[in-house]
Design an enzyme around this catalytic site. Sequence first.
Site, PDB file in Angstrom:
ATOM      1  N   ASN A   9     -23.068  27.683  -7.271  1.00 41.10           N
ATOM      2  CA  ASN A   9     -24.029  26.475  -7.846  1.00 41.10           C
ATOM      3  C   ASN A   9     -24.583  25.749  -6.350  1.00 41.10           C
ATOM      4  O   ASN A   9     -23.716  25.190  -5.737  1.00 41.10           O
ATOM      5  CB  ASN A   9     -23.320  25.327  -8.488  1.00 41.10           C
ATOM      6  CG  ASN A   9     -23.962  24.090  -8.892  1.00 41.10           C
ATOM      7  OD1 ASN A   9     -25.069  23.908  -8.564  1.00 41.10           O
ATOM      8  ND2 ASN A   9     -23.423  23.272  -9.229  1.00 41.10           N
ATOM      9  N   LYS A  11     -26.510  23.420  -6.083  1.00 38.01           N
ATOM     10  CA  LYS A  11     -26.595  22.171  -6.184  1.00 38.01           C
ATOM     11  C   LYS A  11     -28.049  21.788  -5.421  1.00 38.01           C
ATOM     12  O   LYS A  11     -29.013  22.650  -5.383  1.00 38.01           O
ATOM     13  CB  LYS A  11     -25.469  21.265  -5.688  1.00 38.01           C
ATOM     14  CG  LYS A  11     -24.310  21.878  -6.163  1.00 38.01           C
ATOM     15  CD  LYS A  11     -23.048  20.682  -5.678  1.00 38.01           C
ATOM     16  CE  LYS A  11     -21.958  21.278  -6.579  1.00 38.01           C
ATOM     17  NZ  LYS A  11     -20.937  20.239  -6.507  1.00 38.01           N
ATOM     18  N   HIS A  94     -22.702  19.437 -16.067  1.00 40.18           N
ATOM     19  CA  HIS A  94     -21.950  19.447 -14.666  1.00 40.18           C
ATOM     20  C   HIS A  94     -21.609  17.805 -14.577  1.00 40.18           C
ATOM     21  O   HIS A  94     -22.302  17.110 -14.823  1.00 40.18           O
ATOM     22  CB  HIS A  94     -22.761  20.095 -13.496  1.00 40.18           C
ATOM     23  CG  HIS A  94     -22.154  20.115 -12.274  1.00 40.18           C
ATOM     24  ND1 HIS A  94     -21.699  19.025 -11.407  1.00 40.18           N
ATOM     25  CD2 HIS A  94     -21.355  21.091 -11.897  1.00 40.18           C
ATOM     26  CE1 HIS A  94     -20.896  19.664 -10.569  1.00 40.18           C
ATOM     27  NE2 HIS A  94     -20.837  20.928 -10.382  1.00 40.18           N
ATOM     28  N   GLU A  96     -21.651  16.228 -11.925  1.00 38.73           N
ATOM     29  CA  GLU A  96     -22.533  15.310 -11.210  1.00 38.73           C
ATOM     30  C   GLU A  96     -23.547  14.852 -12.266  1.00 38.73           C
ATOM     31  O   GLU A  96     -24.242  13.708 -11.914  1.00 38.73           O
ATOM     32  CB  GLU A  96     -22.971  16.075 -10.056  1.00 38.73           C
ATOM     33  CG  GLU A  96     -22.097  16.320  -9.110  1.00 38.73           C
ATOM     34  CD  GLU A  96     -21.987  17.538  -8.149  1.00 38.73           C
ATOM     35  OE1 GLU A  96     -23.059  18.320  -8.137  1.00 38.73           O
ATOM     36  OE2 GLU A  96     -21.121  17.883  -7.416  1.00 38.73           O
ATOM     37  N   GLU A 166     -13.956  22.296 -14.352  1.00 46.69           N
ATOM     38  CA  GLU A 166     -14.026  21.811 -13.021  1.00 46.69           C
ATOM     39  C   GLU A 166     -13.414  20.423 -12.856  1.00 46.69           C
ATOM     40  O   GLU A 166     -14.125  19.253 -13.388  1.00 46.69           O
ATOM     41  CB  GLU A 166     -15.373  21.468 -12.553  1.00 46.69           C
ATOM     42  CG  GLU A 166     -16.234  22.963 -12.620  1.00 46.69           C
ATOM     43  CD  GLU A 166     -17.387  22.882 -11.638  1.00 46.69           C
ATOM     44  OE1 GLU A 166     -17.430  23.688 -10.819  1.00 46.69           O
ATOM     45  OE2 GLU A 166     -18.427  22.183 -11.911  1.00 46.69           O
ATOM     46  N   GLY A 172     -15.833  19.477  -4.175  1.00 41.34           N
ATOM     47  CA  GLY A 172     -16.227  18.922  -2.924  1.00 41.34           C
ATOM     48  C   GLY A 172     -15.193  18.175  -1.963  1.00 41.34           C
ATOM     49  O   GLY A 172     -15.866  17.709  -1.023  1.00 41.34           O
ATOM     50  N   SER A 211     -13.574  23.298  -4.969  1.00 41.45           N
ATOM     51  CA  SER A 211     -13.264  23.671  -3.657  1.00 41.45           C
ATOM     52  C   SER A 211     -12.403  25.121  -3.738  1.00 41.45           C
ATOM     53  O   SER A 211     -11.701  25.393  -3.024  1.00 41.45           O
ATOM     54  CB  SER A 211     -12.129  22.769  -3.291  1.00 41.45           C
ATOM     55  OG  SER A 211     -12.792  21.239  -3.037  1.00 41.45           O
TER      56      SER A 211
HETATM   57  P1  13P Z   1     -17.294  22.860  -4.644  1.00 39.66           P
HETATM   58  O1  13P Z   1     -16.762  24.299  -4.702  1.00 39.66           O
HETATM   59  O2  13P Z   1     -18.148  22.631  -3.494  1.00 39.66           O
HETATM   60  O3  13P Z   1     -16.124  22.120  -4.634  1.00 39.66           O
HETATM   61  O4  13P Z   1     -18.032  22.514  -5.776  1.00 39.66           O
HETATM   62  C1  13P Z   1     -17.671  22.910  -7.219  1.00 39.66           C
HETATM   63  C2  13P Z   1     -18.604  22.774  -8.314  1.00 39.66           C
HETATM   64  O5  13P Z   1     -18.999  21.503  -8.342  1.00 39.66           O
HETATM   65  C3  13P Z   1     -19.411  24.054  -8.741  1.00 39.66           C
HETATM   66  O6  13P Z   1     -20.168  23.635  -9.650  1.00 39.66           O
END
Ligand code: 13P
Length: 248
Positions: A9, A11, A94, A96, A166, A172, A211
């Site tokens: 992803n 982003k 997601h 976010e 997640e 992150g 992560s």
């Molecule tokens: P990270 O791998 O940067 O922690 O992000 C995970 C994520 O949100 C994937 O959709």
Amino acid sequence: MRQSLVMGNWKMNGSRSEGLALANAIAAGLKDGDQGIAVCVPYVYLSDVQGAIESTPLALGGQNVADQSSGAYTGEISAAMLKECGCTYALVGHSERRSYYGDTDESVATRFCQAQKEGITPVLCIGETLEERESDTTFAVIDRQLNAVINMAGIDALADSVIAYEPVWAIGTGKTASDEQAQEVHRYIRQQIAAKSQAVADKIQILYGGSVKPDNAKAIFAMPDIDGGLIGGASLDAESFLAIYQSI
Ligand code: 13P
């Protein structure tokens, strides 16, 4: 035996040329017959990336999908549009999107159904915040997020979907859930589905995200109910992303 899946992803990262270079570098690291690897790229780069990865094993996904099929919905991208750009997957829900853009359990379920209507496999993202984990409501949150989709789409619809667990506190942050913590929630998700349909529970891929890096992927993927990963930061580097894919 379930097919594994490692999905990147991106982003809102990278320029158009960087995205293209990244897709090319990932595809170059794959061999004929590889499967179970995909990237979810920013909408505006989908066509470029589609062209670059055509006839490679790398699959393509959108990072969201509209909850309507067409019409006066400024700024939204429909499932049919994603399909035309070569997407076989779309993330829905997601964290976010849920926390910054107001996506609700209900709108996530609607997006899930819209994706399936066009033959796109929705990747339903679910997971608890740190506050929810610390107040021991992780399973209740998972139930709520999962049931919103099951109630709208029906349990059988889950057979043609992917779930990504997640934990928000691991995204992150460099803080990964321990292998056991992740497995505990994955097992719970599969059990909840099995209570409604054992066949769907046996089939559905449940990915872990938060992560995941080349150095922790192997241990996470070794857990019995973890079928792969949804990778953020580490998917922006072809070498790291390929190393994670090869950890399966
Ligand atoms: P990270 O791998 O940067 O922690 O992000 C995970 C994520 O949100 C994937 O959709």
